[in-house]
Design a protein around this motif. Structure first.
Motif, PDB file in Angstrom:
ATOM      1  N   GLU A 369       0.845  -1.182   0.000  1.00 13.92           N
ATOM      2  CA  GLU A 369       0.000   0.000   0.000  1.00 13.92           C
ATOM      3  C   GLU A 369       0.887   1.240   0.000  1.00 13.92           C
ATOM      4  O   GLU A 369       1.763   1.389   0.860  1.00 13.92           O
ATOM      5  N   PHE A 370       0.656   2.112  -0.994  1.00 14.76           N
ATOM      6  CA  PHE A 370       1.448   3.327  -1.159  1.00 14.76           C
ATOM      7  C   PHE A 370       0.598   4.540  -0.776  1.00 14.76           C
ATOM      8  O   PHE A 370      -0.554   4.663  -1.205  1.00 14.76           O
ATOM      9  N   LEU A 381       2.626   0.005   3.972  1.00 15.68           N
ATOM     10  CA  LEU A 381       2.163  -1.302   4.438  1.00 15.68           C
ATOM     11  C   LEU A 381       2.558  -2.345   3.405  1.00 15.68           C
ATOM     12  O   LEU A 381       2.250  -2.204   2.221  1.00 15.68           O
ATOM     13  N   HIS A 382       3.287  -3.372   3.837  1.00 20.95           N
ATOM     14  CA  HIS A 382       3.730  -4.427   2.924  1.00 20.95           C
ATOM     15  C   HIS A 382       3.619  -5.764   3.649  1.00 20.95           C
ATOM     16  O   HIS A 382       4.361  -6.043   4.591  1.00 20.95           O
ATOM     17  N   LEU A 383       2.657  -6.576   3.208  1.00 22.01           N
ATOM     18  CA  LEU A 383       2.401  -7.879   3.827  1.00 22.01           C
ATOM     19  C   LEU A 383       2.635  -8.986   2.808  1.00 22.01           C
ATOM     20  O   LEU A 383       2.249  -8.859   1.635  1.00 22.01           O
ATOM     21  N   LYS A 384       3.246 -10.067   3.263  1.00 19.52           N
ATOM     22  CA  LYS A 384       3.393 -11.262   2.441  1.00 19.52           C
ATOM     23  C   LYS A 384       2.767 -12.433   3.187  1.00 19.52           C
ATOM     24  O   LYS A 384       3.194 -12.769   4.302  1.00 19.52           O
ATOM     25  N   LEU A 385       1.742 -13.028   2.576  1.00 20.84           N
ATOM     26  CA  LEU A 385       1.040 -14.166   3.167  1.00 20.84           C
ATOM     27  C   LEU A 385       1.293 -15.396   2.302  1.00 20.84           C
ATOM     28  O   LEU A 385       0.965 -15.405   1.111  1.00 20.84           O
ATOM     29  N   GLY A 416       4.178 -12.244   6.974  1.00 16.81           N
ATOM     30  CA  GLY A 416       5.381 -11.459   7.198  1.00 16.81           C
ATOM     31  C   GLY A 416       5.157  -9.994   6.889  1.00 16.81           C
ATOM     32  O   GLY A 416       4.432  -9.643   5.947  1.00 16.81           O
ATOM     33  N   ASN A 417       5.777  -9.106   7.687  1.00 17.53           N
ATOM     34  CA  ASN A 417       5.707  -7.657   7.492  1.00 17.53           C
ATOM     35  C   ASN A 417       7.019  -7.155   6.902  1.00 17.53           C
ATOM     36  O   ASN A 417       8.103  -7.487   7.398  1.00 17.53           O
ATOM     37  N   TYR A 418       6.919  -6.304   5.863  1.00 14.99           N
ATOM     38  CA  TYR A 418       8.117  -5.787   5.193  1.00 14.99           C
ATOM     39  C   TYR A 418       8.037  -4.278   4.975  1.00 14.99           C
ATOM     40  O   TYR A 418       8.881  -3.722   4.278  1.00 14.99           O
ATOM     41  N   GLY A 419       7.021  -3.626   5.559  1.00 13.74           N
ATOM     42  CA  GLY A 419       6.875  -2.191   5.404  1.00 13.74           C
ATOM     43  C   GLY A 419       7.071  -1.462   6.720  1.00 13.74           C
ATOM     44  O   GLY A 419       7.308  -2.068   7.774  1.00 13.74           O
ATOM     45  N   GLU A 420       6.951  -0.118   6.666  1.00 13.01           N
ATOM     46  CA  GLU A 420       7.109   0.688   7.869  1.00 13.01           C
ATOM     47  C   GLU A 420       5.918   0.546   8.804  1.00 13.01           C
ATOM     48  O   GLU A 420       6.055   0.573  10.022  1.00 13.01           O
ATOM     49  N   GLU A 421       4.722   0.416   8.223  1.00 10.53           N
ATOM     50  CA  GLU A 421       3.528   0.291   9.045  1.00 10.53           C
ATOM     51  C   GLU A 421       3.399  -1.143   9.543  1.00 10.53           C
ATOM     52  O   GLU A 421       3.741  -2.096   8.844  1.00 10.53           O
TER      53      GLU A 421
END
Length: 725
Positions: A369-370, A381-385, A416-421
């Motif tokens: 999400e940008f 927001l960057h999620l990997k499921l 997994g979380n890969y973003g700032e949020e």
């Protein structure tokens, strides 16, 4: 090693290595003439053929055993026959003329029966039927199925709602495997394009017996397009233009099958600008979607397998308010970029009068999400499921009147979380379930019984917090003809849903909803029990149905504000209370004699949802009634022609949740026309359809734009063409 070899030999000994051939004829019951191009199909084997000019057929390489064979042709009643292979005599099938639509095998329930034979009531529609009604995408199309609606965020994002339940209470299956794509989120849609989808089946009610946790409200089952018939090839390409969004959708596919090997592929590209209402364009509701599907299969005498892959790339804009008026198609900040990969394999091994089915799936959902704060180059927001799931079922040999299936299902999932949020934690979820279900066929009734045990483990790998959930569930149903042409179905079923990661652990601002959300690690599982009664009257020229349900849910999970404010955002906390939902659908379909080309259809649907404190549940669809007049015609130059006019009347929804606004009723008029012509000696399918023809300004109760007072889409005319190679 010796023990392993013994097991392998025992399994091998159950095979019957002879290859059988089935011959037969399909004829008209009245004229006794052969019917050319009738479909003869074994659903369990996924093997079939079309009859020759004289109505004869030959199917080779069939294994020993008891199988169902389906024979269908437009203008005739679909025939479902149980046969034992090998058979000595040729099969003689007599088809009875009928104005009713052809029946299809229901895949989402066990034993793969026609709906007329099924104990459970399942709604089924082809995607082409949904597209004919002018739907822009699959999420909009499913709302034409009685009892099904969609929670929408504009056009690009929609979540299925079955009898008032949605989000993690409704499972979506595609390519025979469970789809997981962070469906807890308000702005997380299906992640599936209708390109390459043949039909949609909807189980309305708890299906935990068959599918485990999260099927508490029902199942949306998407059937992919079939491979080509043996020793044939098919190809097509086409496109659509949408007047409202100035959008387009292109589509191309090819498939080919030999004696054993099969393959197919299909690609789709769609782009839409901001959708238009009578008064304004909805800023940044634009989106771009790319979709690719491919498959390869092998058909043997005792073994069949297929592998499919689907990549869906969606780039939807996120509307915050009405602002810049533009006809551009490229989303502005903020927007999402979602890559959804679905890998699936589906295999069956046929023994002597029994079989083993193994479905495996791997789903990789990469969501970014940008926002305006960080710009185009960095996702906040960057999620990997990543989800691996399996479904193994053993179809036992028939024992008298009993058909029985034993099953093992499970899932292993990492987030997994890969973003700032940081919205939900890094976590791992593991499911395992065991089931047994039997279908008992009596002379005047069919009975289905089943039981299941499930275990779910949730491990927050950031904090080390762990939760375990167990549940026993069962189902019982009966189908019987209570009078001539009148069928009754009664189904009793329990279901459950374990709390999802967001409900248990979320702690942060959810940008899509502009609120600070707090999870509750002490949440218990939701457990429900539903009673479902269905009556159906059908003769050659009229169909009538009435379905009613009562759904009691213990420990229903909901989110509500607690009065606190953090960083300028209201704080919402997950809580639990018991709830009840009830309602149903009523409808009829008339095609009067001798005007068999004329179809008059009407359906009404209603649902009410309440907590035990008498507060209404949020996101419950308003009552609605749909009336349709449809004609079918066939000319020498215009084949399979149709035209329709439809009016959907949605009533006021004043039974709202504690923090929800009411919505007013409205009427939407739709119409369409289509058919096929010969173009350069090939078939070209043409269509034109219009929705909201009066350009009504309205707000659907399930639109997430309603809090901002933003209207749903205005008038839209869709032009479509498909050319068959």
């Amino acid at each position: 090693m010796k023990q392993f070899s013994t097991i392998v030999l025992l399994l091998a000994s159950t095979f019957i290595f002879s290859q059988n051939t089935l011959q037969g004829t399909v004829t008209d019951n009245d004229t006794k003439e052969g019917i050319a191009f009738a479909n003869v199909y074994f659903p369990d084997l996924e093997k079939g053929i079309s009859t020759s000019d004289d109505g004869s057929f030959t199917i080779e390489n069939l294994p020993n055993g008891d199988y169902k064979i389906i024979v269908s042709y437009l203008g005739y009643e679909t025939q479902s026959l149980n046969i034992t292979i090998p058979t000595k005599d040729p099969l003689k099938i007599m088809m009875i003329p009928s104005a009713l639509e052809m029946e299809e095998v229901i895949v989402s329930t066990p034993f793969h029966k026609l709906q007329s034979e099924n104990v459970m009531k399942v709604e089924r529609q082809t995607v082409s039927e949904l597209q004919q009604k002018g739907a822009v995408n699959l999420s909009e199309g499913i709302t034409n199925i009685p009892g099904v609606e969609s929670v929408t965020t504009g056009l690009s994002i929609g979540k299925p709602v079955i009898r008032g339940l949605s989000y993690n209470r409704v499972l979506v299956y595609t390519q025979g495997v469970r789809l997981e794509n962070q469906q807890f989120g308000d702005e997380h849609g299906l992640g599936i394009n209708d390109s390459g989808i043949e039909s949609v089946e909807v189980i309305k009610g708890p299906a935990s017996l068959l599918y485990g946790s999260d099927a508490l409200g029902g199942v949306l089952y998407l059937n992919p397009e079939k491979f080509a018939s043996i020793n044939t090839s098919d190809g097509d390409f086409g496109g659509k233009y949408y007047s409202n969004t100035l959008g387009y959708s292109t589509n191309a596919g090819y498939k080919s099958s030999g004696d054993h090997w099969q393959f197919l592929f299909r690609g789709n590209l769609a782009e839409h600008s901001d959708y238009n209402t009578k008064d304004y364009r909805v800023t940044n509701s634009r989106f771009r979607e790319q979709d690719f599907k491919a498959g390869i299969g092998y058909l043997g005498t005792h073994f069949k397998t297929e592998f499919r892959y689907n990549l869906n790339v969606l780039k939807p804009g996120l509307t915050e308010a009405i602002g810049i008026q533009s006809k551009r198609r490229s989303p502005m900040l903020g927007f999402q970029e979602i890559y959804n990969h679905v890998f699936s394999s589906k295999s069956s091994v046929f023994f002597n009068n029994s079989s083993l089915d193994v479905n495996l799936g791997y789903i990789y959902n990469d969501r970014k999400e940008f926002s305006e704060d960080l710009g185009y180059n960095e996702a906040g927001l960057h999620l990997k499921l990543k989800t691996f799931n399996y479904d193994i079922k053993y179809n036992l040999p028939k024992l008298g009147k009993f058909e029985t299936i034993l099953g093992l299902q499970g899932m292993d999932q990492t987030n997994g979380n890969y973003g700032e949020e940081f919205l939900i934690p890094n976590a791992r979820v593991n499911d395992i379930g065991f089931l047994a279900v039997s279908h008992i066929h009596f002379e005047k009734a069919d009975v289905q019984l089943g039981a299941r045990f499930d275990n779910r483990n949730v491990n927050d790998t950031d904090s080390g917090e762990k939760r375990q959930f167990n549940s026993f569930n069962g189902a019982a149903g009966i189908k019987t003809d209570i009078a001539k042409n009148i069928t009754a179905r009664v189904n009793l079923a329990s279901g459950f849903r374990a709390p999802n990661l967001a409900e248990l652990t979320v702690d942060g601002v959810h940008e899509g909803t502009n609120r600070y959300e707090k999870g509750n690690i002490d949440l218990k599982i939701e457990q429900n029990f539903q009673t479902d009664i269905a009556l159906e009257y059908k003769n050659e020229h009229i169909e009538f149905y009435a379905n009613g349900f009562y759904n009691k849910i213990n420990d229903y999970i909901f989110i509500a504000p607690n009065g606190q404010i953090i960083d300028g955002n209201d704080v919402y906390v997950y809580s639990q209370n018991n709830a009840n939902l009830y309602g149903g659908e009523v409808g009829f379909h008339l095609h009067p004699h001798p005007l068999d080309w004329l179809h008059i259809e009407s359906s009404f649907e209603t649902v009410t949802g309440k907590l035990t404190n008498d507060n209404y549940l949020p996101l419950i669809p308003a009552n609605s009634i749909t009336n349709t007049l449809r004609v079918e015609f066939d000319k020498n130059w215009f084949k399979n022609g149709y035209a329709f006019v439809s009016l959907k009347s949605t009533f006021d929804q004043n039974n709202t949740g504690a923090f929800e606004t009411a919505t007013s009723g409205y009427n939407l008029l739709s119409a369409g026309l289509g058919g096929s012509i010969k173009l350069f000696n090939k078939e070209a399918i043409l269509s034109i359809s219009g929705t909201n023809l009066t350009d009504k300004t309205y707000i659907n109760h399930l639109s997430r734009f309603k809090t901002e007072g933003i209207y749903n889409m205005g008038r839209n005319i869709t032009f479509g063409v498909t050319y068959k190679l």
